[in-house]
Design an enzyme around this catalytic site. Sequence first.
Site, PDB file in Angstrom:
ATOM      1  N   CYS A   2      -1.082 -13.348 -11.579  1.00 38.05           N
ATOM      2  CA  CYS A   2      -2.528 -13.168 -11.524  1.00 38.05           C
ATOM      3  C   CYS A   2      -2.891 -13.234 -10.052  1.00 38.05           C
ATOM      4  O   CYS A   2      -2.043 -13.530  -9.212  1.00 38.05           O
ATOM      5  CB  CYS A   2      -3.232 -14.310 -12.254  1.00 38.05           C
ATOM      6  SG  CYS A   2      -2.682 -14.501 -13.955  1.00 38.05           S
ATOM      7  N   ARG A  27      -2.558  -7.345  -8.981  1.00 30.80           N
ATOM      8  CA  ARG A  27      -1.712  -8.415  -9.513  1.00 30.80           C
ATOM      9  C   ARG A  27      -1.955  -8.674 -11.001  1.00 30.80           C
ATOM     10  O   ARG A  27      -1.216  -9.428 -11.637  1.00 30.80           O
ATOM     11  CB  ARG A  27      -1.981  -9.722  -8.738  1.00 30.80           C
ATOM     12  CG  ARG A  27      -1.680  -9.630  -7.265  1.00 30.80           C
ATOM     13  CD  ARG A  27      -2.037 -10.923  -6.575  1.00 30.80           C
ATOM     14  NE  ARG A  27      -1.189 -12.005  -7.013  1.00 30.80           N
ATOM     15  CZ  ARG A  27      -0.022 -12.310  -6.476  1.00 30.80           C
ATOM     16  NH1 ARG A  27       0.440 -11.591  -5.482  1.00 30.80           N
ATOM     17  NH2 ARG A  27       0.688 -13.317  -6.928  1.00 30.80           N
ATOM     18  N   TRP A  74      -3.465 -11.477 -15.531  1.00 31.94           N
ATOM     19  CA  TRP A  74      -2.482 -10.728 -16.315  1.00 31.94           C
ATOM     20  C   TRP A  74      -1.997 -11.733 -17.351  1.00 31.94           C
ATOM     21  O   TRP A  74      -1.310 -12.700 -17.026  1.00 31.94           O
ATOM     22  CB  TRP A  74      -1.336 -10.258 -15.420  1.00 31.94           C
ATOM     23  CG  TRP A  74      -0.357  -9.368 -16.106  1.00 31.94           C
ATOM     24  CD1 TRP A  74      -0.477  -8.031 -16.323  1.00 31.94           C
ATOM     25  CD2 TRP A  74       0.921  -9.746 -16.651  1.00 31.94           C
ATOM     26  NE1 TRP A  74       0.635  -7.556 -16.975  1.00 31.94           N
ATOM     27  CE2 TRP A  74       1.498  -8.572 -17.191  1.00 31.94           C
ATOM     28  CE3 TRP A  74       1.625 -10.947 -16.735  1.00 31.94           C
ATOM     29  CZ2 TRP A  74       2.751  -8.577 -17.807  1.00 31.94           C
ATOM     30  CZ3 TRP A  74       2.864 -10.947 -17.348  1.00 31.94           C
ATOM     31  CH2 TRP A  74       3.419  -9.773 -17.870  1.00 31.94           C
ATOM     32  N   ASN A 100      -2.544 -19.326 -11.013  1.00 29.46           N
ATOM     33  CA  ASN A 100      -1.576 -18.229 -11.121  1.00 29.46           C
ATOM     34  C   ASN A 100      -0.220 -18.882 -11.333  1.00 29.46           C
ATOM     35  O   ASN A 100       0.242 -19.643 -10.493  1.00 29.46           O
ATOM     36  CB  ASN A 100      -1.588 -17.418  -9.819  1.00 29.46           C
ATOM     37  CG  ASN A 100      -0.426 -16.443  -9.737  1.00 29.46           C
ATOM     38  OD1 ASN A 100       0.035 -15.926 -10.755  1.00 29.46           O
ATOM     39  ND2 ASN A 100       0.040 -16.180  -8.534  1.00 29.46           N
ATOM     40  N   GLY A 101       0.418 -18.615 -12.466  1.00 34.21           N
ATOM     41  CA  GLY A 101       1.720 -19.220 -12.736  1.00 34.21           C
ATOM     42  C   GLY A 101       1.814 -19.608 -14.198  1.00 34.21           C
ATOM     43  O   GLY A 101       1.001 -19.174 -15.020  1.00 34.21           O
ATOM     44  N   GLU A 495      15.423   5.970 -10.943  1.00 35.97           N
ATOM     45  CA  GLU A 495      14.129   5.707 -10.315  1.00 35.97           C
ATOM     46  C   GLU A 495      13.108   6.772 -10.713  1.00 35.97           C
ATOM     47  O   GLU A 495      11.942   6.458 -10.985  1.00 35.97           O
ATOM     48  CB  GLU A 495      14.320   5.632  -8.790  1.00 35.97           C
ATOM     49  CG  GLU A 495      13.078   5.403  -7.967  1.00 35.97           C
ATOM     50  CD  GLU A 495      12.309   4.119  -8.301  1.00 35.97           C
ATOM     51  OE1 GLU A 495      12.789   3.295  -9.089  1.00 35.97           O
ATOM     52  OE2 GLU A 495      11.199   3.961  -7.785  1.00 35.97           O
ATOM     53  N   LYS A 499       9.628   5.897 -12.632  1.00 34.14           N
ATOM     54  CA  LYS A 499       8.312   6.276 -12.094  1.00 34.14           C
ATOM     55  C   LYS A 499       7.512   7.027 -13.158  1.00 34.14           C
ATOM     56  O   LYS A 499       6.336   6.760 -13.365  1.00 34.14           O
ATOM     57  CB  LYS A 499       8.444   7.168 -10.851  1.00 34.14           C
ATOM     58  CG  LYS A 499       8.906   6.512  -9.591  1.00 34.14           C
ATOM     59  CD  LYS A 499       7.906   5.599  -8.926  1.00 34.14           C
ATOM     60  CE  LYS A 499       8.005   4.186  -9.375  1.00 34.14           C
ATOM     61  NZ  LYS A 499       8.952   3.306  -8.814  1.00 34.14           N
ATOM     62  N   GLU A 502       6.421   4.618 -16.171  1.00 38.51           N
ATOM     63  CA  GLU A 502       5.484   3.512 -15.947  1.00 38.51           C
ATOM     64  C   GLU A 502       4.056   3.963 -15.659  1.00 38.51           C
ATOM     65  O   GLU A 502       3.116   3.215 -15.926  1.00 38.51           O
ATOM     66  CB  GLU A 502       5.989   2.552 -14.862  1.00 38.51           C
ATOM     67  CG  GLU A 502       5.987   3.108 -13.471  1.00 38.51           C
ATOM     68  CD  GLU A 502       6.498   2.121 -12.449  1.00 38.51           C
ATOM     69  OE1 GLU A 502       6.248   0.922 -12.596  1.00 38.51           O
ATOM     70  OE2 GLU A 502       7.161   2.550 -11.488  1.00 38.51           O
ATOM     71  N   HIS A 518      28.143  12.084 -23.711  1.00 41.64           N
ATOM     72  CA  HIS A 518      28.688  11.032 -24.572  1.00 41.64           C
ATOM     73  C   HIS A 518      27.648  10.491 -25.549  1.00 41.64           C
ATOM     74  O   HIS A 518      27.828   9.409 -26.092  1.00 41.64           O
ATOM     75  CB  HIS A 518      29.261   9.892 -23.715  1.00 41.64           C
ATOM     76  CG  HIS A 518      30.404  10.355 -22.863  1.00 41.64           C
ATOM     77  ND1 HIS A 518      31.649  10.649 -23.382  1.00 41.64           N
ATOM     78  CD2 HIS A 518      30.484  10.608 -21.537  1.00 41.64           C
ATOM     79  CE1 HIS A 518      32.449  11.052 -22.406  1.00 41.64           C
ATOM     80  NE2 HIS A 518      31.755  11.035 -21.264  1.00 41.64           N
ATOM     81  N   LYS A 617       1.540  -5.747 -10.246  1.00 44.07           N
ATOM     82  CA  LYS A 617       2.364  -5.425  -9.084  1.00 44.07           C
ATOM     83  C   LYS A 617       3.507  -6.408  -8.869  1.00 44.07           C
ATOM     84  O   LYS A 617       4.621  -6.018  -8.583  1.00 44.07           O
ATOM     85  CB  LYS A 617       1.479  -5.355  -7.845  1.00 44.07           C
ATOM     86  CG  LYS A 617       2.202  -4.965  -6.563  1.00 44.07           C
ATOM     87  CD  LYS A 617       2.659  -3.537  -6.609  1.00 44.07           C
ATOM     88  CE  LYS A 617       3.406  -3.122  -5.351  1.00 44.07           C
ATOM     89  NZ  LYS A 617       4.216  -1.918  -5.614  1.00 44.07           N
TER      90      LYS A 617
HETATM   91  C1  F6R Z   1       8.386  -0.177 -10.390  1.00 44.61           C
HETATM   92  C2  F6R Z   1       8.179  -1.464  -9.787  1.00 44.61           C
HETATM   93  C3  F6R Z   1       8.915  -2.635 -10.347  1.00 44.61           C
HETATM   94  C4  F6R Z   1       9.361  -3.556  -9.193  1.00 44.61           C
HETATM   95  C5  F6R Z   1       9.994  -4.846  -9.742  1.00 44.61           C
HETATM   96  C6  F6R Z   1      10.486  -5.733  -8.631  1.00 44.61           C
HETATM   97  O1  F6R Z   1       7.656   0.820  -9.747  1.00 44.61           O
HETATM   98  O2  F6R Z   1       7.416  -1.603  -8.882  1.00 44.61           O
HETATM   99  O3  F6R Z   1       9.993  -2.240 -11.117  1.00 44.61           O
HETATM  100  O4  F6R Z   1      10.274  -2.863  -8.400  1.00 44.61           O
HETATM  101  O5  F6R Z   1       9.053  -5.521 -10.515  1.00 44.61           O
HETATM  102  O6  F6R Z   1       9.436  -6.081  -7.785  1.00 44.61           O
HETATM  103  P1  F6R Z   1       9.696  -6.629  -6.325  1.00 44.61           P
HETATM  104  O7  F6R Z   1      10.326  -5.521  -5.550  1.00 44.61           O
HETATM  105  O8  F6R Z   1       8.356  -6.998  -5.819  1.00 44.61           O
HETATM  106  O9  F6R Z   1      10.619  -7.804  -6.452  1.00 44.61           O
END
Ligand code: F6R
Length: 622
Positions: A2, A27, A74, A100-101, A495, A499, A502, A518, A617
């Site tokens: 959060c 966040r 969140w 937050n936590g 990746e 992208k 998500e 396979h 994030k």
């Molecule tokens: C995807 C994305 C997440 C982060 C993951 C790790 O676009 O952003 O998969 O890569 O949550 O986050 P960090 O890099 O902040 O440890």
Amino acid sequence: MCGIVAYLGQKNAQPILIEGLKRLEYRGYDSSGIALLGDAEVTITKSVGRISALEEKVGVDVSAATLGIGHTRWATHGAANTINAHPHVDYTGKITLVHNGIIENYATLKKWLESKSVEFASETDTEVVANLIGYFYSHGNSRNGTKVPASGNKFEWAVQEALNELVGSYGLAIICSDYPDTLIGAKKGSPLILGVGEKEFIIASDASAIVEHMTQAIYLSDNEMVIANRDGFKTKTIDNIAVSKSLKEIEFSLDAIELAGYEHYMQKEIAEQPEALATCMKGRIDLKSNRVVLGGLQNHLRKLASTKRIILTACGTAWHAGLVGEFLFEQLARIPAEVEYASEFRYRNPVINDGTIVIAISQSGETADTLAAIEQAKERGALVIGAVNVVGSTIARTTDAGVYLRAGPEIGVASTKAFTAQVAVLTMLAIELGRRRHLSNEYAGELLREMVQLPDKVGLILKQSDHIKEIAKANIDRDNWLFLGRGLNYPVALEGALKLKEISYIHAEGMPAAEMKHGPIALITDGMPAVFIATRCSQYEKIIGNIEQVRSRGGKTIVVATEGDENIKQYADYLITVPDTDEKLQPILNVIPLQILAYHAAVLRGHDVDKPRNLAKSVTVE
Ligand code: F6R
């Protein structure tokens, strides 16, 4: 996971809190709230949904209060509604806080409080903290019988006693209606910064909520608290031992966190990659000696170069960067390397031999799983290196040494520029370790000269955005996509798929192209989009074979190929070209069109690109 922000000073707190929450919205964004303390009375406003809904509800500067706290949530414990939204008030009505936590022992504490006839209003773990502080505050003694010292500050004492009862993680900002001049913050496991201005303070989860108002901050460490009043502040441990913290300059400007004319942060951050990569490499590549200089690792390079094994650990996109790193450490430095999901690493009793080096990769530097993996590795005696973007973040401070990504603030939830910077850092490290082992001066030189050209080459790919948008448009109704690559392009395929799923909520799978036959080949139906990363590389002929397997079953191929490759055209329903570069460096270029493709697909589908559903994030819970 959060965002929290709190203000104490001379100005009207409300707009500062609302602005701060907007900056922290990445966040978490399922509900939010603020509490303002004026004339010994706390006014709380909460709302479900985005900060804009809260802003509308509070109206324009209705309060003149100069002390307040705010939160964007969140959800972890309890549904996203206004009862569970923060701030939470204790049962006496005096203590108000944002958190937050996760409080892991909240059930035990709740039971104890309920046995004392304390009633709860929400389903959250946070309310337990408010009620515990409130209970100690109103009774003047704690659960273990400690009494408030005769000369002490009762609010500060009650908070400190409660913090000592908590198991789990917290970033907290707390106010008490009896203390209209005091703001308390505390940290364990979740980030917390105190911005320090002229007789004003902002407590926040990160500097983005502070930088508009003040440029200096202190970064709290775990088990520390800060007590700010209108004249100054003090810091101490939760065991009541004074600690002195030095003021640090906040390293980014407001411009870096504004949209600056772009429609979305993700769009801006994709476009910033030439600059981010250049900054990441600046001063680190010496083309005269064909060496790499990574200041933060200088004292550990000998150990790194002679290590018998490297473990890369991370989550999500950063884990994909780790897969590229694994390949490069093995290919360029001939050091055995493996990549671990941080979330799995911790629970499987990993074998860490003498001389194992662990590299933790993270944009935010706050990811709980990655932090837990680091702790595990450290406990077992490994040297832990960080490759982190956010300066001063928990991972940056917990690791033994590290390299900053220097990608600048990344606000869009989908990671883009941090990925390319992560790969660039791992590539530079692999080259330097290679130079200290078997890699020839000539080849290292070739690679490094190529590396410094990458920012310009990324710039050329960005110009194809409209063309890629047309490809997204032509396939936008398709709900299942495949992303396929081989060797170093396999992580790129993963990746690309991540992208797309998500932010556009399209189901996508990434895999090594040869694995398709396979099993997953059964998924291919007429018109199903299959994105192939088929740039010129040692497995070029093989991937052409894989493309044919998809085409012969009716799949539509979207092919990322090397500029000037005429041969590939016959295999591509849609072609995207990227400039030529050394095979080892291709991931940095090849991922760019996939980021752009996902971005356009999400916009075309009408989704909130920067704040996709259910995500946040930084994932600060396990
Ligand atoms: C995807 C994305 C997440 C982060 C993951 C790790 O676009 O952003 O998969 O890569 O949550 O986050 P960090 O890099 O902040 O440890």
